[in-house]
Scaffold this motif. Structure first.
Motif, PDB file in Angstrom:
ATOM      1  N   PHE A 128       4.933   0.028 -27.497  1.00  0.00           N
ATOM      2  CA  PHE A 128       5.248   0.760 -26.265  1.00  0.00           C
ATOM      3  C   PHE A 128       4.838  -0.053 -25.040  1.00  0.00           C
ATOM      4  N   GLU A 129       3.628  -0.594 -25.073  1.00  0.00           N
ATOM      5  CA  GLU A 129       3.162  -1.370 -23.929  1.00  0.00           C
ATOM      6  C   GLU A 129       4.029  -2.609 -23.701  1.00  0.00           C
ATOM      7  N   ARG A 130       4.461  -3.227 -24.783  1.00  0.00           N
ATOM      8  CA  ARG A 130       5.291  -4.425 -24.674  1.00  0.00           C
ATOM      9  C   ARG A 130       6.703  -4.090 -24.194  1.00  0.00           C
ATOM     10  N   GLN A 131       7.257  -3.013 -24.724  1.00  0.00           N
ATOM     11  CA  GLN A 131       8.648  -2.677 -24.410  1.00  0.00           C
ATOM     12  C   GLN A 131       8.795  -2.049 -23.029  1.00  0.00           C
ATOM     13  N   PHE A 132       7.824  -1.212 -22.636  1.00  0.00           N
ATOM     14  CA  PHE A 132       7.946  -0.479 -21.372  1.00  0.00           C
ATOM     15  C   PHE A 132       6.956  -0.946 -20.300  1.00  0.00           C
ATOM     16  N   HIS A 133       6.192  -1.991 -20.587  1.00  0.00           N
ATOM     17  CA  HIS A 133       5.290  -2.584 -19.602  1.00  0.00           C
ATOM     18  C   HIS A 133       4.396  -1.527 -18.951  1.00  0.00           C
ATOM     19  N   THR A 134       3.901  -0.641 -19.775  1.00  0.00           N
ATOM     20  CA  THR A 134       3.063   0.460 -19.294  1.00  0.00           C
ATOM     21  C   THR A 134       1.849   0.598 -20.195  1.00  0.00           C
ATOM     22  N   ARG A 135       0.685   0.668 -19.601  1.00  0.00           N
ATOM     23  CA  ARG A 135      -0.539   0.813 -20.384  1.00  0.00           C
ATOM     24  C   ARG A 135      -0.592   2.178 -21.054  1.00  0.00           C
ATOM     25  N   VAL A 136      -1.010   2.203 -22.310  1.00  0.00           N
ATOM     26  CA  VAL A 136      -1.231   3.449 -23.043  1.00  0.00           C
ATOM     27  C   VAL A 136      -2.736   3.633 -23.231  1.00  0.00           C
ATOM     28  N   ILE A 137      -3.260   4.734 -22.715  1.00  0.00           N
ATOM     29  CA  ILE A 137      -4.682   5.032 -22.829  1.00  0.00           C
ATOM     30  C   ILE A 137      -4.849   6.195 -23.806  1.00  0.00           C
ATOM     31  N   GLU A 138      -5.576   5.947 -24.898  1.00  0.00           N
ATOM     32  CA  GLU A 138      -5.791   6.995 -25.894  1.00  0.00           C
ATOM     33  C   GLU A 138      -7.054   7.794 -25.583  1.00  0.00           C
ATOM     34  N   GLY A 139      -6.979   9.076 -25.838  1.00  0.00           N
ATOM     35  CA  GLY A 139      -8.126   9.952 -25.684  1.00  0.00           C
ATOM     36  C   GLY A 139      -8.229  10.900 -26.858  1.00  0.00           C
ATOM     37  N   THR A 142     -13.205  12.424 -25.192  1.00  0.00           N
ATOM     38  CA  THR A 142     -13.347  10.981 -24.981  1.00  0.00           C
ATOM     39  C   THR A 142     -12.074  10.427 -24.349  1.00  0.00           C
ATOM     40  N   LEU A 143     -12.218   9.269 -23.725  1.00  0.00           N
ATOM     41  CA  LEU A 143     -11.069   8.562 -23.166  1.00  0.00           C
ATOM     42  C   LEU A 143     -11.399   7.081 -23.122  1.00  0.00           C
ATOM     43  N   ASN A 144     -10.428   6.251 -23.441  1.00  0.00           N
ATOM     44  CA  ASN A 144     -10.620   4.815 -23.293  1.00  0.00           C
ATOM     45  C   ASN A 144     -10.744   4.479 -21.815  1.00  0.00           C
ATOM     46  N   PRO A 145     -11.783   3.740 -21.425  1.00  0.00           N
ATOM     47  CA  PRO A 145     -11.909   3.350 -20.017  1.00  0.00           C
ATOM     48  C   PRO A 145     -10.670   2.593 -19.566  1.00  0.00           C
ATOM     49  N   LEU A 146     -10.204   2.874 -18.369  1.00  0.00           N
ATOM     50  CA  LEU A 146      -8.996   2.231 -17.862  1.00  0.00           C
ATOM     51  C   LEU A 146      -9.151   0.715 -17.793  1.00  0.00           C
ATOM     52  N   ASP A 147     -10.381   0.254 -17.566  1.00  0.00           N
ATOM     53  CA  ASP A 147     -10.601  -1.181 -17.429  1.00  0.00           C
ATOM     54  C   ASP A 147     -11.093  -1.847 -18.713  1.00  0.00           C
ATOM     55  N   ARG A 158       1.079   4.129 -13.647  1.00  0.00           N
ATOM     56  CA  ARG A 158      -0.196   3.445 -13.857  1.00  0.00           C
ATOM     57  C   ARG A 158      -0.539   3.405 -15.345  1.00  0.00           C
ATOM     58  N   PHE A 159      -0.290   4.530 -16.027  1.00  0.00           N
ATOM     59  CA  PHE A 159      -0.593   4.599 -17.450  1.00  0.00           C
ATOM     60  C   PHE A 159       0.067   5.818 -18.076  1.00  0.00           C
ATOM     61  N   ILE A 160       0.154   5.756 -19.392  1.00  0.00           N
ATOM     62  CA  ILE A 160       0.520   6.909 -20.217  1.00  0.00           C
ATOM     63  C   ILE A 160      -0.731   7.314 -20.975  1.00  0.00           C
ATOM     64  N   ARG A 161      -1.039   8.597 -20.982  1.00  0.00           N
ATOM     65  CA  ARG A 161      -2.195   9.085 -21.726  1.00  0.00           C
ATOM     66  C   ARG A 161      -1.709   9.690 -23.036  1.00  0.00           C
ATOM     67  N   SER A 162      -2.272   9.232 -24.153  1.00  0.00           N
ATOM     68  CA  SER A 162      -1.870   9.733 -25.472  1.00  0.00           C
ATOM     69  C   SER A 162      -3.054  10.407 -26.148  1.00  0.00           C
ATOM     70  N   ALA A 163      -2.819  11.611 -26.647  1.00  0.00           N
ATOM     71  CA  ALA A 163      -3.880  12.342 -27.341  1.00  0.00           C
ATOM     72  C   ALA A 163      -3.249  13.339 -28.298  1.00  0.00           C
ATOM     73  N   SER A 164      -4.054  14.217 -28.842  1.00  0.00           N
ATOM     74  CA  SER A 164      -3.694  15.283 -29.779  1.00  0.00           C
ATOM     75  C   SER A 164      -3.839  14.837 -31.225  1.00  0.00           C
ATOM     76  N   PHE A 165      -3.336  13.651 -31.567  1.00  0.00           N
ATOM     77  CA  PHE A 165      -3.561  13.070 -32.881  1.00  0.00           C
ATOM     78  C   PHE A 165      -3.367  11.565 -32.788  1.00  0.00           C
ATOM     79  N   SER A 166      -3.709  10.885 -33.871  1.00  0.00           N
ATOM     80  CA  SER A 166      -3.793   9.428 -33.837  1.00  0.00           C
ATOM     81  C   SER A 166      -2.442   8.764 -33.579  1.00  0.00           C
TER      82      SER A 166
END
Length: 513
Positions: free
Chosen positions: A297-308, A319-324, A280-288
């Motif tokens: 990443f989204e283009r190559q692996f067709h997977t949404r990246v959600i930053e928090g 914080t987290l980017n809303p999924l929608d 459904r998604f990859i969650r990315s955090a810890s640093f920018s």
């Protein structure tokens, strides 16, 4: 029992006949019934050792299916778990144990063989479904004086977990999180990530850190989902693991995203398995995460990246980017957290100027295990991070206060320059730091790890300088460029900038300007 321990028990009981946790190293799934048995056996073993509420267990273990079960058994007795990295040297581990009043030392078999088994530190072991042998050392100087009594359960405000901060400078602070804070943090995570019993996560980050411990593991367990626990991240096996196990989301750090983008085996594996992947998604955090890498990443692996954005002091997520409605470049909106920006001594909310991020919430600490009153102001935790809130309430993190570069009186945020440099094709990874400069105080310095290329360093440097002159303000433009094979990083994958500065100062190799 607390809400945390009660719900953990309930989820195992509800899934007695369901495979809930997989240990990827041994390729074995464990049902709720097997996990209940392990919790009960561990709990009884600790009771026999006369362990009681308020005791502290120092833990150094590699990721495995045992880890979450060990934590639950300790928490049910009111014992405080203090995990540290599995790679902690024995000398450092014993020094830590001697510095504080730990009752238990729980380590992997490799470390257990090197620990002195004397009159004070006595070794015991237990066999479980999730492991053939777990070595548990008890401090008999503490337990030997006790008379056996029936154990008492924990209270909501009792500390359940101590974690060391993953700071890049100085000695890590010890963060104590209560049963109540951990439970509330997990509940907020479940809601913000829309986790259900249909989700399966894969843990690739160390369980000795907040991200894997709470955001991935605890939230999954309380949501009734499944989890696959890998000993560590493997680029060449990642997509096969995701496909085989029906993984729907993974929490990771930008370093892993960069590796997956560059690794040829990873790209080839994804191409073969794409039709079977259910992420459904990859969650990315810890640093920018640089914007260009997120989009690649989204283009190559067709997977949404959600930053928090999160930190140990907030039991993980802030914080987290809303999924929608994600906003690229931001770390998203506050999740059950009050956020303000401290500018010139005044707190600002809403659409703010750039300043220090401060926060408070039901999952945020009000002090450290070892008090640091300077880290708090009027009930707000001072994060040490620089950022601002836009008109829609999205947070933009610009870096650490201590990392800001003072170039002739102009303040340069390394993350801003790094994001721009990441757009260069030759750049695989980059860190921007300030080095001493007689004229400007600090020189904006770009330290680059390049992709495989036949171009000389001289030619690469020229390309970098041409690029920054077109894309950065004059005061932000690096005046020095260094090339390295790798960066010094901490266990969370963050570049240890202080160590990088030391290395460059010592060697002064690769300077091009």
């Amino acid at each position: 029992m607390t809400k945390l321990t009660q719900q953990l028990t309930n989820k195992l009981e509800n899934g007695q006949n369901t495979e809930l946790i997989k240990d990827e190293v041994i390729a074995s799934w464990f049902t709720g019934r097997q996990l209940i048995e392990d919790v009960a056996n561990l709990r009884q073993h600790f009771i026999n050792l006369k362990v009681k509420r308020g005791d502290i267990a120092l833990i150094s273990l590699a990721n495995s299916a045992l880890y979450p079960i060990l934590m639950q058994s300790l928490w049910e007795l009111g014992v405080i778990a203090h995990p540290v990295a599995a790679t902690t040297p024995l000398s450092q581990l014993q020094a830590e144990f001697n510095e504080y009043d730990y009752t238990l030392l729980i380590v992997g078999n490799e470390l257990a063989t090197g620990i002195v088994n004397d009159a004070v530190l006595e070794e015991t072991s237990v066999k479980l479904n999730t492991t053939n042998k777990l070595s548990i050392f008890v401090n008999s100087a503490i337990t030997g004086k006790r008379i056996f009594t029936e154990p008492t359960g924990p209270l909501e405000e009792d500390v359940a977990l101590i974690l060391n901060t993953s700071g890049t400078t100085g000695k890590p602070k010890r963060v104590g999180l209560s049963h109540k804070q951990l439970y509330q943090a997990a509940v907020h995570n479940i809601a913000s990530h829309a986790l259900t019993t249909a989700d399966t996560t894969m843990i690739v980050l160390p369980l000795s850190h907040i991200n894997a411990q709470v955001i991935a593991c605890l939230s999954t367990r309380l949501s009734g989902g499944k989890m696959v626990i890998a000993k560590k991240f493997s680029a060449s096996h990642f997509w096969q693991q995701v496909s085989t196990n029906g993984v729907t989301w993974v929490s990771m750090v930008p370093t892993i995203i960069s590796i997956l983008l560059l690794n040829e085996k990873s790209r080839a594996s994804y191409s073969q398995l794409q039709a079977q992947i259910r992420l459904r998604f990859i969650r990315s955090a810890s640093f920018s995460l640089p914007e260009v890498k997120l989009m690649d990443f989204e283009r190559q692996f067709h997977t949404r990246v959600i930053e928090g954005y999160g930190m140990t002091e907030a039991a993980g997520q802030i914080t987290l980017n809303p999924l929608d409605a994600p906003k690229i470049g931001s770390t998203g909106k506050a999740v059950a957290t009050d956020i303000a920006i401290l500018v010139d001594g005044q707190l600002e909310t809403g659409n703010t100027r750039v300043g220090e991020i401060v926060l408070r919430g039901d999952h945020v600490i009000s002090d450290y295990v070892d008090p640091h009153p300077e880290s708090f102001t009027d009930g707000w935790l001072m994060t040490g991070d620089i950022g601002y809130l836009d008109e829609d309430g999205y947070l933009f993190v610009k870096g650490r206060i201590r990392d800001m570069i003072n170039h002739g009186g102009e303040k340069v945020a390394p993350a801003e320059v790094e994001s721009v440099l990441s757009e260069l094709d030759l750049v695989a990874d980059v860190a921007v730091i300030g080095l001493p400069d007689d004229l400007y105080g600090e020189a904006v310095t770009a330290v680059i790890k390049t992709k495989q290329t036949a171009a000389s360093e001289f030619a690469q440097t020229k390309e970098v300088m041409r690029f920054v002159k077109k894309n950065l303000a004059v005061f932000e433009q690096p005046t020095r460029v260094y090339f390295v094979d790798k960066f010094p990083r901490n266990a969370s994958g963050k570049v240890v900038r202080a160590e990088l500065k030391k290395q460059l100062t010592r060697s002064m190799v690769g300077e091009k300007v």
